[in-house]
Design an enzyme around this catalytic site. Structure first.
Site, PDB file in Angstrom:
ATOM      1  N   CYS A 119       0.807  -1.227   0.000  1.00 34.09           N
ATOM      2  CA  CYS A 119       0.000   0.000   0.000  1.00 34.09           C
ATOM      3  C   CYS A 119       0.841   1.278   0.000  1.00 34.09           C
ATOM      4  O   CYS A 119       0.421   2.296  -0.534  1.00 34.09           O
ATOM      5  CB  CYS A 119      -1.000  -0.007   1.151  1.00 34.09           C
ATOM      6  SG  CYS A 119      -0.283  -0.348   2.756  1.00 34.09           S
ATOM      7  N   LYS A 194      -5.508  -8.658  11.792  1.00 30.42           N
ATOM      8  CA  LYS A 194      -5.495  -7.219  11.529  1.00 30.42           C
ATOM      9  C   LYS A 194      -6.893  -6.790  11.121  1.00 30.42           C
ATOM     10  O   LYS A 194      -7.431  -7.249  10.110  1.00 30.42           O
ATOM     11  CB  LYS A 194      -4.498  -6.922  10.416  1.00 30.42           C
ATOM     12  CG  LYS A 194      -4.443  -5.463  10.011  1.00 30.42           C
ATOM     13  CD  LYS A 194      -3.305  -5.219   9.044  1.00 30.42           C
ATOM     14  CE  LYS A 194      -3.326  -3.791   8.520  1.00 30.42           C
ATOM     15  NZ  LYS A 194      -2.273  -3.562   7.529  1.00 30.42           N
ATOM     16  N   GLU A 232      -7.750 -16.683  12.159  1.00 26.54           N
ATOM     17  CA  GLU A 232      -6.744 -16.068  11.282  1.00 26.54           C
ATOM     18  C   GLU A 232      -5.342 -16.239  11.869  1.00 26.54           C
ATOM     19  O   GLU A 232      -4.394 -16.564  11.157  1.00 26.54           O
ATOM     20  CB  GLU A 232      -7.027 -14.567  11.097  1.00 26.54           C
ATOM     21  CG  GLU A 232      -8.209 -14.256  10.197  1.00 26.54           C
ATOM     22  CD  GLU A 232      -7.875 -14.436   8.712  1.00 26.54           C
ATOM     23  OE1 GLU A 232      -6.689 -14.552   8.362  1.00 26.54           O
ATOM     24  OE2 GLU A 232      -8.823 -14.454   7.902  1.00 26.54           O
ATOM     25  N   LYS A 247      -3.776  -6.249  15.795  1.00 32.30           N
ATOM     26  CA  LYS A 247      -3.678  -4.839  15.429  1.00 32.30           C
ATOM     27  C   LYS A 247      -5.056  -4.337  15.028  1.00 32.30           C
ATOM     28  O   LYS A 247      -5.709  -5.016  14.235  1.00 32.30           O
ATOM     29  CB  LYS A 247      -2.699  -4.719  14.270  1.00 32.30           C
ATOM     30  CG  LYS A 247      -2.614  -3.362  13.650  1.00 32.30           C
ATOM     31  CD  LYS A 247      -1.686  -3.380  12.481  1.00 32.30           C
ATOM     32  CE  LYS A 247      -1.838  -2.056  11.753  1.00 32.30           C
ATOM     33  NZ  LYS A 247      -1.331  -2.085  10.434  1.00 32.30           N
TER      34      LYS A 247
HETATM   35  C1  PBG Z   1       0.315  -1.380   5.890  1.00 30.70           C
HETATM   36  C2  PBG Z   1       0.236  -1.006   7.307  1.00 30.70           C
HETATM   37  C3  PBG Z   1      -0.706  -0.178   7.946  1.00 30.70           C
HETATM   38  C4  PBG Z   1      -0.296  -0.060   9.271  1.00 30.70           C
HETATM   39  C5  PBG Z   1       0.836  -0.849   9.422  1.00 30.70           C
HETATM   40  N1  PBG Z   1       1.153  -1.440   8.202  1.00 30.70           N
HETATM   41  C6  PBG Z   1      -1.834   0.612   7.406  1.00 30.70           C
HETATM   42  C7  PBG Z   1      -3.066   0.083   6.894  1.00 30.70           C
HETATM   43  O1  PBG Z   1      -3.365  -1.104   6.886  1.00 30.70           O
HETATM   44  O2  PBG Z   1      -3.792   0.964   6.431  1.00 30.70           O
HETATM   45  C8  PBG Z   1      -1.019   0.783  10.292  1.00 30.70           C
HETATM   46  C9  PBG Z   1      -0.203   1.278  11.397  1.00 30.70           C
HETATM   47  C10 PBG Z   1      -0.782   2.408  12.162  1.00 30.70           C
HETATM   48  O3  PBG Z   1      -1.946   2.837  11.992  1.00 30.70           O
HETATM   49  O4  PBG Z   1      -0.034   2.918  12.980  1.00 30.70           O
HETATM   50  N2  PBG Z   1      -0.538  -2.381   5.483  1.00 30.70           N
HETATM   51 ZN    ZN Z   2      -0.899  -2.480   3.233  1.00 31.57          ZN
END
Ligand code: PBG
Ligand code: ZN
Length: 323
Positions: A119, A194, A232, A247
């Site tokens: 991303c 996540k 998961e 997360k």
């Molecule tokens: C990338 C990623 C994200 C975060 C960590 N790795 C962002 C997302 O999924 O949008 C979020 C970390 C944070 O909010 O501090 N995939």
């Molecule tokens: Zn990502």
């Protein structure tokens, strides 16, 4: 039978001796956002105290971290050029590969974790390759290039790979790719559970990764689902993950505890950008006793079962622990 009417009051010394949970500087991984250029250190408006840095600034930051006893970082790359497949992340001369090499060369004693995702590197801001006709992420096409990205990180000297894109089968794919390239002992920390969360808002500012259409709910998890969340993580354990992760952290401590009780693997929590921003803003306005609430929050992660805390607060916590 003996009936106990009254509990002995413990003095502070004995309370410290029997405390069940402790927060230590060794628990933390500190996130760093690296971009090209020199002498660049730009603070993120939504996250006071968090910066986008050029590689030279990251190297200086590592000196600061080591003084505080912090020896673990997780690196995020922000490339100059984004395209549909995130080519910058697949190239030895891309920002993330360069940053890993530079840190390991100057600071071989730092433990460098790398966030493996697309991303930050794609022009559409999604975590993988997009199928044009229906505008969704193509899971299996993304797996293929994820293996390539993992080997790029490994060759550059990464100490642990942390895939964050929530693609199905990612752990098995990365394990195979790393083994085939001769990195059988490079550990994988999976962002295994996540959630599709509003708490990532400020991160997408700093990583410049706001999706240009749709959202990530097709590949990230529904916050309503407990059993799916456990499954998961367990699925990633079976595929060979070395460390599991939940997360965001604070709104999901029930999930942390439940996974912890169902695995023998170490567990991490990611104390994400929105959680950081909330505490910071409340502290700045004197609505809370910032230091106290900060420590209480970190303690809650450990109590819930986390072994590792990934947090933008790591430096502040280290400073407080030094006092
Ligand atoms: C990338 C990623 C994200 C975060 C960590 N790795 C962002 C997302 O999924 O949008 C979020 C970390 C944070 O909010 O501090 N995939
Ligand atoms: Zn990502």
């Amino acid at each position: 039978m003996f009936q106990r009417f009254r509990r002995t009051r413990l003095n502070s010394h004995l309370r410290a001796l029997v405390r069940e949970t402790n927060v230590s500087v060794n628990d933390f991984i500190y996130p760093l956002f690296v971009r090209t250029g020199e002498g660049i250190k730009t603070e993120v408006a939504s996250m006071p105290g968090v910066f986008q840095m050029s590689i030279d600034e990251v190297l200086k930051e590592c000196d600061e971290l080591k003084k505080l006893g912090l020896y673990s970082i997780i690196l995020f790359g922000i490339p100059d050029v984004k395209d549909s497949i995130g080519s910058d992340s697949l190239c030895e001369h891309g920002i993330i590969a360069k940053a890993i090499r530079a840190v390991k060369e100057k600071h071989p004693d730092m433990f460098v974790v790398t966030d493996l995702c697309f991303c930050e590197y794609t022009d559409h801001g999604h975590c993988g390759i997009i199928d044009e006709e229906n505008e969704t992420v193509n899971n299996d096409a993304t797996l293929e290039i994820s293996g390539q990205q993992a080997v790029i990180h490994a060759k550059a000297g990464a100490d642990m790979i942390a895939p964050s894109g929530m693609m199905d089968g990612i752990i098995e794919t990365l394990r195979d790719a790393l083994d085939a390239a001769g990195y059988e002992n490079l550990p994988i920390m999976s962002y295994s559970t996540k959630f599709a969360s509003g708490y990532y808002g400020p991160f997408r500012d700093v990583a410049e990764s706001v999706p240009s259409f749709g959202d990530r709910a097709t590949y990230q998890m529904d916050p309503a689902n407990r059993k799916e969340a456990i499954n998961e993580s367990i699925s990633d354990e079976l595929q060979g993950a070395d460390i599991l992760m939940v997360k965001p952290a604070l709104a999901y401590l029930d999930i942390v505890r439940e996974i912890k009780d169902n695995t023998s693997l170490p567990m991490a929590v990611y104390n994400v950008s929105g959680e950081y921003a909330m505490l910071k803003m409340a502290g700045a306005q004197d609505l809370i006793d910032y230091d106290r609430v900060l420590m209480e929050t970190m303690m809650s992660f450990k109590r819930a079962g986390a072994d590792i805390i990934i947090s933008y607060h790591a430096k502040e916590v280290a400073q407080m622990l030094q006092k």
